[in-house]
Design a protein around this motif. Structure first.
Motif, mmCIF file in Angstrom:
data_model
loop_
_atom_site.group_PDB
_atom_site.id
_atom_site.type_symbol
_atom_site.label_atom_id
_atom_site.label_comp_id
_atom_site.label_asym_id
_atom_site.label_seq_id
_atom_site.Cartn_x
_atom_site.Cartn_y
_atom_site.Cartn_z
ATOM 1 N N LEU A 131 4.392 -5.260 -60.151
ATOM 2 C CA LEU A 131 5.621 -4.699 -59.651
ATOM 3 C C LEU A 131 5.598 -3.283 -59.447
ATOM 4 N N MET A 132 5.011 -2.272 -60.109
ATOM 5 C CA MET A 132 4.897 -0.822 -59.778
ATOM 6 C C MET A 132 4.281 -0.298 -58.803
ATOM 7 N N TRP A 173 -2.612 1.469 -70.323
ATOM 8 C CA TRP A 173 -1.149 1.278 -70.654
ATOM 9 C C TRP A 173 -1.313 0.676 -71.898
ATOM 10 N N PHE C 23 5.501 5.997 -68.535
ATOM 11 C CA PHE C 23 4.294 5.161 -68.283
ATOM 12 C C PHE C 23 4.321 3.882 -69.138
ATOM 13 N N THR C 24 4.642 4.079 -70.356
ATOM 14 C CA THR C 24 4.562 2.673 -71.125
ATOM 15 C C THR C 24 5.873 2.013 -71.252
ATOM 16 N N VAL C 25 7.003 2.601 -71.177
ATOM 17 C CA VAL C 25 8.268 2.019 -71.349
ATOM 18 C C VAL C 25 8.946 1.951 -69.946
ATOM 19 N N PRO C 27 8.348 0.896 -66.827
ATOM 20 C CA PRO C 27 7.979 0.079 -65.946
ATOM 21 C C PRO C 27 9.045 -1.322 -66.342
ATOM 22 N N PHE C 28 9.415 -1.493 -67.714
ATOM 23 C CA PHE C 28 10.244 -2.445 -68.064
ATOM 24 C C PHE C 28 11.654 -2.438 -67.383
ATOM 25 N N PRO C 30 12.316 -1.836 -63.900
ATOM 26 C CA PRO C 30 12.526 -2.613 -62.559
ATOM 27 C C PRO C 30 12.007 -4.165 -63.129
ATOM 28 N N LEU C 31 11.297 -4.418 -64.340
ATOM 29 C CA LEU C 31 10.870 -5.947 -64.545
ATOM 30 C C LEU C 31 12.115 -6.536 -64.644
ATOM 31 N N GLN C 34 13.900 -7.068 -61.604
ATOM 32 C CA GLN C 34 13.298 -8.215 -60.733
ATOM 33 C C GLN C 34 13.839 -9.697 -61.154
ATOM 34 N N TRP C 40 14.412 -9.168 -52.951
ATOM 35 C CA TRP C 40 13.960 -7.676 -53.174
ATOM 36 C C TRP C 40 12.866 -7.224 -52.488
ATOM 37 N N LEU C 45 15.454 -0.031 -53.132
ATOM 38 C CA LEU C 45 15.423 0.200 -54.627
ATOM 39 C C LEU C 45 16.201 -0.750 -55.495
ATOM 40 N N MET C 245 4.537 -11.002 -57.740
ATOM 41 C CA MET C 245 5.779 -11.257 -58.829
ATOM 42 C C MET C 245 7.021 -11.555 -58.254
ATOM 43 N N ALA C 253 7.679 -12.715 -68.221
ATOM 44 C CA ALA C 253 7.207 -11.637 -68.613
ATOM 45 C C ALA C 253 7.974 -11.012 -69.717
#
Lengths: 302, 450, 283
Positions: A131-132, A173, C23-25, C27-28, C30-31, C34, C40, C45, C245, C253
């Motif tokens: 996704l990223m 990650w 970095f860790t949290v 990306p959730f 956009p998830l 999505q 999309w 954006l 995706m 996910a």
């Protein structure tokens, strides 16, 4: 592990009762795990009577594999992913553990948040990477929004390419929380006394880090990086989905061989697996040996 | 102690699982022989299917709308026939082929396997057949075989009798008929820019570098693209015809001559493909990856087996809003069928036959077209006028082209024995960028295959 | 131990923690978007068409409607994941409690070698044993069955559990148990009244960690389950193995992340940091 057993004063004999208590665990580790290893080794040497093949010991599967330049490319790729992500993971985890060693406002919640990837399957990490990081992904769109690029093709390719950072990003990650946790445990075990004393005695922050903190952290660093490296080298799903295709990392290569309709390729696949075990095993042993020597030089090991 | 008890318990469970065998009056072998000999009434098969109860259907589960059709339409319809459809969704049919072969290799014969029915074509069917892992020549004995043309003298029967050149020998039943169709994003490509030939495509890419790619061989979608390039560049000018022969009949020399111009073209195309301008041409590994590139305007075209691909893409949001179909490459749009097969060691063969018979009924074919966008596999000329109308009405719409235009440009698939060679040549010439003469490469690949 | 208590972070440290969290949290976010998107595409954006806009006119369930329908197999996969996780946790505890006792209390020759053998599964790549195990399990007839998958999940979990429980037993003074015996307690009473309560924090940590490893395992489940046993990680894998995706994959996910989230909260409440790290903090 140099634990002194202050409560067991006499050396207990290893009797039947102990054996019975150990038996189920041994069954799993020696029976299942050891059995799988033994089968892989036997098959890679040409023992597969269920396919009507019994030419044990036949080194040709290894020789054929090792004489292919593609195998070596796969091996380097596998080691590159394993090593790069372990190193990057450590570079992030050591300062992170030091930051979280002492409580600060909100530290408990923030620490829990950084731990999130540890709790979540790898496949979710891969989904996030897709996704990223893709050329059509969120980062590329942000770059377009900032006017840095005008076409997705201009965004640097990190997914579905060889040596790509996509695979490494997923490993890092997932493993930063694991490493941080392991390092925090060590830090809590040793306390801050020595470091504070050194600071009081006039050592600079840099000196304290290299001379005291890092050596004290070594057991945690070693065990965390060993486990992470072994995992990275053997991981399948991230290079399978995010990698660049042929030549592939060894686990993916082994899977392809195993999946080939021509089942004699399975023996070749086993040779890939055994080679992988040999390589990662010797790297781990070598690494441990260097660490031991390092400790002995410093007069720490018994 | 507790642990020992636990082990004893699981051992008991294990034995129970292993000893659960078949309890039918007639053994699986007897049933198979009688059915294949034609000495069994369909009603007997149906009642045996009800006794068996379940059919384990293994199929590629990557399409949500196909999954939905299976669950919402096929499952209830089979339940009415007293058979529980158990769909097992797999990510690659090859995995299931391997399971079947591994089971047979480990001594699990008639009735002792785990797969009852599998969606296959091409190489996977070839492998199952070659390994003797198929149940038998059942297809023309099913009641709904009347919906297909089996007469060898009629050239239209070819798609039922040959699967990538491999004789089907009725060991698999046609399910759906597909055509290799390219989609174009009208947001970027005007009508007059739309390529109709491979030369047009190259000219377009010289103006818009990087805006095309095809799925990477040995994926069948990539193989198909390469095959259509080879047909169009056939130096004898006979298109697909010589590619219908097996490698043995054609000979290595002749094959090399036939494919050389096509591969020269592919080599010239390589730097113009996606990522080519950045020096690293990229071939996606699957159709969903290509769909995604198409959606994100990374490429302007999307070629795949998908007669109704644009319609499906638009209603699922996986295609850009202005996607349309195009006639490309003119006269060389490959058409084939995909099939349902029963493995030799199917534990519920009668239920599998009943299910396959249902899947090839006009009722099922019309609803799967309408709901799942899967083109019908039945042969229209064998149907009654009413049934023909039912299928025609069920067809999803086309965008930018007509069914007649699509029908006028079809070409047959390549013989399976040549596909391996073409695949290997592609890997050597394009992927590894070998500079050896193509004649040499083909000879090496053929030598490597034996 | 001096200056214990709250301290302030330097600007650099704050930025660093922020970057790690992004970095860790990060990306959730956009998830989540999505999972609610219909179409999309780059360079938007935000989705150009949302799922709920398309929902009324769509002939079939989209995005969350699909994820929550039986066809997506999400419910089946969740039940399998949790069920296998619990079974693995229980079996693993039963196997490891007696073994850890021997390893912690016993003092015999070859003990260190034995400990090394027990940690080997952590150091040998999973892919390496998965394929060979599949062959063995096909032979035993337990490939594609629950017992087969549970058995294979024991391989990566037993080493962790053993290490955790061994450290717990080592921390537990045998004197308490002897005391109880001297005072007339029978073995059962010693176990239930003294040993287990003292072991409980470590056992809990080990059990949760085992559950976690089991619910996260993909490769071994994928090999041994043979597509017949679907868990959340394998379900998600089949959705994204094509390298793209969509809304459905994003929804799955997110659901696959829920057990981990619950566990994160639980472990925060129930377990002290130290106990959780016992198994992994030392060579």
């Amino acid at each position: 592990m140099t634990t002194s057993h202050r409560y067991s004063k006499t050396r207990t004999t290893f009797g039947l009762w102990q054996l019975i208590q150990l038996a189920p665990a041994l069954l799993v580790v020696v029976g299942l795990f050891g059995g799988a290893l033994a089968l892989a080794l036997l098959q890679s040497l040409g023992f597969a009577p269920w396919f009507g093949i019994n030419e044990f010991p036949n080194p040709n599967y290894f020789l054929a594999l090792w004489s292919e330049p593609d195998f070596w490319r796969s091996l380097w790729l596998t080691l590159y992913y394993g090593l790069a992500s372990t190193v990057v993971g450590l570079v992030i985890s050591v300062p992170l553990a030091l930051t979280f060693e002492r409580r600060f406002r909100g530290s408990k919640t923030l620490l829990a948040l950084t731990r999130l990837p540890l709790m979540i399957p790898y496949t979710v990490g891969i989904a996030l990477a897709l996704l990223m990081l893709g050329n059509g992904g969120i980062l590329s769109r942000l770059a377009a929004g900032l006017g840095l690029i005008t076409d997705p093709g201009e965004f640097p390719r990190v997914l579905q390419t060889h040596w790509g950072w996509g695979v490494i990003a997923v490993y890092v990650w997932k493993q930063v929380p694991f490493m941080t946790l392991a390092l925090l445990a060590v830090l809590m075990g040793i306390g801050q006394g020595t470091r504070e004393a050194a600071r009081i005695l006039g050592a600079s922050q840099v000196q304290v880090f290299w001379r005291i903190t890092l050596p004290q952290l070594m057991p945690g660093v070693v065990s965390a990086s060993l486990i992470c490296f072994a995992f990275n080298v053997g991981a399948f799903e991230a290079p399978f989905i995010l990698g660049g295709g042929h030549p592939e990392t060894l686990p993916v290569l082994a899977w392809r061989y195993f999946n080939d309709a021509n089942y004699t390729y399975q023996l070749q696949g086993m040779a890939v697996i055994v080679s992988l075990i040999l390589v990662s095993g010797s790297i781990l042993v070598g690494y441990l040996a260097i660490v031991r020597r390092f400790e002995r030089v410093r007069g720490k090991a018994p | 102690m507790q642990n020992l008890k636990k082990m004893g318990w699981s051992a008991a469970l294990l034995t129970a699982l292993l000893s659960a065998g078949s309890t039918h009056a007639m053994s699986d072998d007897e049933f198979r022989n009688e059915f294949l000999a034609g000495s069994m009434a369909w009603s007997e098969v149906e009642s045996r299917a009800q006794e068996e109860g379940t059919v384990n259907f293994y199929y590629w589960g990557g399409s949500d709308i196909i999954n939905l059709w299976i669950d919402q339409v096929a499952k209830p319809a089979l339940a009415e026939r007293g058979v529980t459809l158990n769909p097992v969704r797999i990510s690659a049919t090859k995995d299931t082929v391997d399971v079947i072969i591994a089971e047979i290799a480990s001594g699990k014969g008639s009735g002792e396997g785990s797969v009852d029915m599998v969606w296959v074509n091409g190489e996977n069917f070839f492998t199952l057949k070659q390994q003797g892992a198929l149940w038998g020549s059942f297809a023309h004995k099913l009641p709904n075989s009347a919906n297909f043309e089996w007469d060898e003298t009629d050239p239209r029967s070819l798609l039922n009798l040959r699967d990538f050149g491999t004789p089907t020998e009725a060991m698999e039943m046609p399910w759906s008929g597909e055509q290799y169709v390219c989609a174009v994003n009208r947001a970027h490509v005007t009508q007059s820019e739309t390529p109709a030939t491979f030369a047009d495509l190259k000219a377009y890419l010289e103006q818009n570098p990087g805006k095309f790619t095809y799925v990477k061989p040995p994926h069948y979608l990539g193989n198909t693209f390469v095959q259509s390039v080879l047909y169009a560049h056939n130096p004898e000018g006979s298109g697909a015809d010589p590619f219908q022969n097996s490698l043995e009949d054609l000979g290595v020399e002749r094959l090399a001559t036939l494919i050389t111009p096509g591969f020269e073209y592919l080599k010239e195309l390589d730097p113009l493909l996606l990522g080519g301008p950045q020096g690293n041409p990229r071939y996606p590994e699957s159709s969903s990856e290509l769909d995604n590139l198409f959606l994100n305007s990374e490429v302007h075209f999307n070629c795949k087996f998908g007669l109704y691909g644009v319609h499906t893409g638009l209603i699922t949001g996986t295609y850009p809003e202005r996607a349309e179909e195009m006639i490309f490459p003119k006269g060389n749009m490959i058409k084939n069928k995909n099939y349902l097969a029963v493995p030799l060691n199917s534990p519920n063969p009668a239920a599998a036959l009943v299910a396959i018979n249902y899947f090839s009924s006009v009722e099922a074919q019309a609803s799967m077209m309408a709901q799942a966008g899967m083109p019908a596999g039945v042969d229209m000329w064998t149907l009654s006028a009413a049934d023909q109308a039912r299928i025609t009405e069920a067809a999803p719409p086309h965008y930018g082209v007509t069914q007649a235009e699509l029908d006028a440009n079809i070409a047959p698939d390549t013989n399976a024995s040549l596909v391996d060679v073409i695949e290997g040549t592609w890997l050597e010439v394009i992927e590894r960028g070998s500079n050896k003469p193509i004649k040499q490469v083909v000879a090496d690949v053929v030598a490597g295959l034996n | 131990m001096t200056t214990q208590g709250l301290r302030r972070l330097s600007v650099g440290q704050r930025l660093f923690v922020l970057a790690v969290l992004a970095f860790t949290v990060g990306p959730f976010a956009p998830l989540l978007i999505q999972s609610f998107a219909f179409r999309w595409a780059w360079p938007d954006l935000m989705p150009s068409v949302w799922w709920f806009e398309q929902r009324q006119i769509s002939p079939f369930p989209l995005a969350w409607d699909y994820v929550l329908s039986p066809t997506s197999q999400v419910l089946e996969a969740t039940i399998n994941t949790v069920g296998i996780g619990v079974a693995v946790m229980v079996v693993c505890l039963i196997i490891c409690l007696p073994a850890a006792r021997v390893l912690a209390r016993g003092h015999f020759r070859g003990k260190r070698r034995l400990e090394f053998v027990f940690s080997l599964p952590l150091l040998v790549p999973e892919a390496a044993i998965g394929i060979a195990l599949l062959m063995i399990f096909i032979g035993l007839g337990i490939s594609g069955t629950y017992p087969g998958v549970i058995a294979v999940h024991l391989i990566p979990t037993v080493p962790y559990m053993l290490r955790m429980l061994t450290s717990v037993y080592q921390g537990l003074d045998a004197g308490y148990e002897d005391c109880g015996r001297v005072l007339g307690a029978n073995e059962w009473q010693v176990l239930t009244r003294i040993t287990l309560p003292l072991l409980l924090p470590g056992v809990l940590a080990g059990a949760l960690f085992t559950f976690l490893v089991s619910t996260n395992l993909f490769l071994l489940t994928f090999f041994i389950g043979q597509g017949k046993i679907v868990t959340l990680p394998t379900l998600l894998f089949s959705q994204i193995s094509g390298g793209a995706m969509g809304a459905t994959a994003a929804g799955i996910a997110l659901i696959a992340s829920i057990p981990g989230l619950i566990l994160l909260v639980l472990s925060d409440r129930l377990i002290r940091e130290e106990a959780f790290a016992l198994g992994i903090g030392d060579t």
